[in-house]
Scaffold this motif. Sequence first.
Motif, short mmCIF file in Angstrom:
data_model
loop_
_atom_site.label_atom_id
_atom_site.label_comp_id
_atom_site.label_asym_id
_atom_site.label_seq_id
_atom_site.Cartn_x
_atom_site.Cartn_y
_atom_site.Cartn_z
N GLN A 1 87.90 11.69 46.02
CA GLN A 1 86.76 12.49 45.62
C GLN A 1 85.82 12.72 46.79
O GLN A 1 85.63 11.84 47.62
N SER B 1 81.82 14.29 47.43
CA SER B 1 80.58 14.65 46.73
C SER B 1 79.56 15.15 47.75
O SER B 1 79.50 14.64 48.86
N ARG C 1 87.42 16.63 43.09
CA ARG C 1 88.28 15.47 42.81
C ARG C 1 89.73 15.84 42.97
O ARG C 1 90.17 16.89 42.50
N THR D 1 93.20 20.22 40.71
CA THR D 1 92.01 19.76 41.43
C THR D 1 90.79 20.09 40.58
O THR D 1 90.69 21.17 40.01
N ARG E 1 83.54 5.64 47.13
CA ARG E 1 84.61 6.65 47.09
C ARG E 1 84.77 7.33 48.45
O ARG E 1 85.86 7.72 48.84
N ALA F 1 80.92 18.04 43.15
CA ALA F 1 81.99 17.10 43.49
C ALA F 1 83.34 17.78 43.38
O ALA F 1 83.55 18.68 42.57
#
Length: 131
Positions: free
Chosen positions: A65, A67, A83, A88, A57, A81
Motif C-alpha cells: 500500500q 498513502s 493498494r 488494484t 506499511r 491510498a
Amino acid sequence: MGPLQRSGPPHGDPACAGPRRRPALTRIYSGASVRHTTGQGLSLAQAQHKVRAALARAAETPRAQWSWGIVAIGEMIGLIALRRRSPTALSYILREDTWGNGYATEAVKHVVVFAFTTARLGTPGGHAPPR
C-alpha cells in the motif's frame, strides 16, 4: 506530485511524519466525510494508530500500500491510498469543507500515473459513494 504528499517520513525519520498530521486526520475523518466509510469520526488515538500503520506499511517489502496526504490551501485536507490487490484499489477521503474544488480529481490523476509507472500495478479500481 502536485497536491500530494507521501505519507511516511522524508529521509526515513518517523518523527517527521506523525504528530503534525494527527489533528488534520481527525478533521478529515469527521462529519459527512465518514458517512460512506465507518460512519464515525476519528479520535486522536485512532489518528495516531492510523499514522503508525501507514508508516509500518511504507516499510514493507514488497509494498502492499502507498498513502499520500492531499494538501491544498496550505494544509492537509484529505488522504488517498493505492493498494496492491486484484484489482488494484484506489481510495480517498476529503474534508467535507473542501468538496467540489477538484482536489480529489487532481490527486487521483497523480496516483493513477504513479500506479502505472512507478509501482507498475494493474488497472486501479475504485468506488465512488453516491451523493
